[in-house]
Design a protein around this motif. Sequence first.
Motif, mmCIF file in Angstrom:
data_model
loop_
_atom_site.group_PDB
_atom_site.id
_atom_site.type_symbol
_atom_site.label_atom_id
_atom_site.label_comp_id
_atom_site.label_asym_id
_atom_site.label_seq_id
_atom_site.Cartn_x
_atom_site.Cartn_y
_atom_site.Cartn_z
ATOM 1 N N ASP A 184 0.741 -1.322 -0.051
ATOM 2 C CA ASP A 184 -0.074 0.100 0.162
ATOM 3 C C ASP A 184 0.928 1.193 -0.066
ATOM 4 O O ASP A 184 2.106 1.260 0.417
ATOM 5 N N GLU A 185 0.260 2.510 -0.372
ATOM 6 C CA GLU A 185 0.864 3.718 -0.383
ATOM 7 C C GLU A 185 2.302 3.624 -1.182
ATOM 8 O O GLU A 185 3.202 3.687 -0.559
ATOM 9 N N PHE A 186 1.964 3.579 -2.329
ATOM 10 C CA PHE A 186 3.320 3.648 -3.461
ATOM 11 C C PHE A 186 4.156 4.940 -3.298
ATOM 12 O O PHE A 186 5.313 4.552 -3.290
ATOM 13 N N ALA A 187 3.857 6.042 -2.650
ATOM 14 C CA ALA A 187 4.594 7.212 -2.393
ATOM 15 C C ALA A 187 5.251 7.205 -1.140
ATOM 16 O O ALA A 187 5.921 8.226 -0.910
ATOM 17 N N HIS A 188 5.057 6.368 -0.457
ATOM 18 C CA HIS A 188 5.409 6.612 1.016
ATOM 19 C C HIS A 188 7.198 6.574 1.182
ATOM 20 O O HIS A 188 7.715 6.096 0.333
ATOM 21 N N THR A 189 7.332 7.444 2.137
ATOM 22 C CA THR A 189 8.806 7.995 2.317
ATOM 23 C C THR A 189 9.360 7.109 3.571
ATOM 24 O O THR A 189 8.618 6.930 4.428
ATOM 25 N N ASN A 190 10.454 6.489 3.108
ATOM 26 C CA ASN A 190 10.795 5.173 4.212
ATOM 27 C C ASN A 190 11.581 6.006 5.341
ATOM 28 O O ASN A 190 12.060 6.952 5.200
#
Length: 898
Positions: A114-120
């Motif tokens: 989920d949430e392809f644009a998430h910042t790790n």
Amino acid sequence: MSPDTRPDPDKLLALVRHDGGEGVPRRGRLKVFFGASAGVGKTYAMLSEARLRLRDGVDVVSGVIEHHGRRETQALMEGIPVLPMLEIDHRGIRLTEFDLDGVLARRPGLVLVDEFAHTNAPGSRHPKRWQDVEELLDNGIDVYTTLNVQHLESVNDQVARLTGVWVRETVPDTIFEAADDIALVDIPSDELLKRLADGKVYVAEGANTRAAENFFKKSNLLVLREMALRRTAERVDAQSDELNAAMGQNEAQLGHKIMLLIGPDPLSTRLIRHAKRMAARGRAPWFAVYLQSDRHETLNEKSRARVEQYLRLAENLGAQVVRLSGAQPARDILTYARQNGFTRIMVGHRRIRWWLKPFRTAFAQQLIENSDGIEISVINGDVAPYSVTENVASSLRPFIARPIDYGVASAAVALATLAGLPFRDKTPSDNLTMLYLTAVVIVAARLGLGPSVVASILSVPAFNFFFAEPYYTFNFYDSYYYITFVFMLVTSLVVGSLTARLSRHARQVSERERETQILYGLTRALSSVRGVDRICEVAISHLSAPYNLAVSLFVDSPEGLGCIPKSAGPEDMKEMSAVRWVATNTQMAGRDTDTLPSASGLYLPLQAENETLGVMGLTPNGNGRRFTGSEILQFETFASLVAGALQRARRSDEAERSKVESENERLRNVLLSSLSHDLRTPLTVMNGSVSLLLKMRKELPRKAMDELTGLWGQLIRLQKFVGNLLNMAAITSGKMTLNFQPYMIQEIIGAALSQVQSTKENRQLRTQIVGNLPMVQIDGGLVEQVFVNLLENAFQHTASDGEIVITAERDADRLRIRISDNGAGLKTGDEARIFEQFQTAQTLSSDRAGGTGLGLAICRGIVQAHGGMIYARNNSDKTGASFIFTLPIVPEMPKEIL
């Protein structure tokens, strides 16, 4: 269908296949569930489809699902295996992130992320989740993910102007466009607002009111919905164009080619996104160009870092980055555009301050006046480029120098004064102005623009004080000195400015020449050495000193990656993990990259001819140093040169080994042929003599008969060995001639069985013929020898009461024959080795002496000469082994001929 309109089979295959072609690992499929905003049901749709795939038998796992406590979403997660999250300790805080290594170890068929644009979280391998997904796809794992339209990089500025909120987490459009499937999840705006009012849309805690008032306005949602629909439609159009091109119909002709000019001004981000949207609408290639003129030398570190950031942004959005060098920006840009067929140039423009307008022409205006048919698109900046402090600092940057430089400039004026004093009464004072002009030129060339301006300003009062009467005062008798002082100051400033600019340009050219010399020296040195160790030594010696780097090379070998020099191998596990990741994924990683950026060194793959030969590590001796984009490009060039040299060394070693093996093989064949021919005649004589004696059994004692019988058996065995030697020599030398005739395979099997009846003991021999077998085109005598050799091999490795089964069946245009036994089977790794010359398989259950090691090698040679193949493997029930070979079937005769 005419030949000109026939579909291109290669293009059609490229559209449907995902295995990458022969020898290329399969790449996973990416499906993006795409929506206009949060709350439209992307995660719900993704889980619903994942459950269908799970029902079809696909190995589906949940990598990370953000259900935000919604019961409907949690209900869909039931039955889907969930992988544990990875815990990361950051400054004493425990953070949970998607476990990339856990998924790679598990290797499911499909993973939900989920949430392809998430910042790790800091410390992760990649800074962005979409980069984790890319690594999963590269390893052949399918991925489902979710994305909102505001997270697309190209519309980031439009969304900010629309909603007043800058979205920080973005995904490059090239990643989105490369997805295999885009599923648009859409609901009406009124329904979405109702979901928001019911609390079914996740927003940050305590921010519901602000989100509803600012972001979730109906007008905003309508525009976002339009953006999502348009991007989905553009995606469909692009796929349609690809299909039409593959079918040979209406293949798009690219009539436009866009050049975007990049600079340190923050306006560049707006230009980049606008150029991306324009290129997408026109389906035109676009290039991001940065002209590294002498002005580049005056930029501070912050401005240079901005340039690299903008170039990387353009590259992530699909632009091809080009770096040019030149002294006249407008002329150099237009020359490059004409030479490379650009039809449009996009450039930013800011209004020139009113007091500079008489002295400066806007860069965009220079392009327009000299474009000569090239379309110039100008985007005007409507915001201040920097803060006031940074703006002033940028303007004063050319004048900034060390205090000692200004002291040297003052000393140069004083020295010019001392040099002119002896000539004050011997020459007109106007001539002595040249001394100060010379001093200004020297200062400008050595120290830059700021000290030269100081020297110019100091020169006027110094000339007045020492050389204009009355001396040692700032008064003067003649009024024409006003003109002299003005022209002296103006001339000094102009000459100093031009000299400083020329000096910067000369330093830039010198730097390019230095890079060229390093490249030339490395190329020349690599071409003159041989051996992996010497190549690595040359590369290290040519790159360490010029760039102040610690260079290490990790070369691939049968034992793994070996570091050269060994003392340079990193002891930190983080560095070694970066090295192994680069070797596995053939992409750069480490310092100043998007993969493992916390590593101390930059690691680049050594790749040549699509083969990874190792990794080159570059660690700066100064920990605070950052690699610029141009330096990384140079390092990639150096890595390519080193990889090419290593590839040549490997090919040279392989050629040398092949030559030695070929010569050894030739000598061995000559020896075998000579030896076997020399042995055949005496063996025939001896065999005849023993046979004659055996016929005299009544005249010889019983003990002598027993000895002669044993001797005769050994002579028969020796004759067979010599015959095998002759056959092997004929096969390896290519002199074996085949007499192809159509045969029924049952005839060959029967003849072979009759030959081995005397040696089968109590073993059972069974034959299974599957269906009606057609005739085969073979040399009957040689194929019979194959059966005999395989049966005798089975006798050696089965018990005296064992069972051997011969099975023959049709397989397409081939006949497949299997000879199976119930012996101890083959050891792991022996399947291919036993077909080599003089190799025998040793089993655990038999201590009998094996054969000579030529029988199976002869079988392989005969079968391959017939165009078939032969291989061995253990039986599925783990009892015994099977030897399988194929033979060509006789083509059916046309009925007209029959």
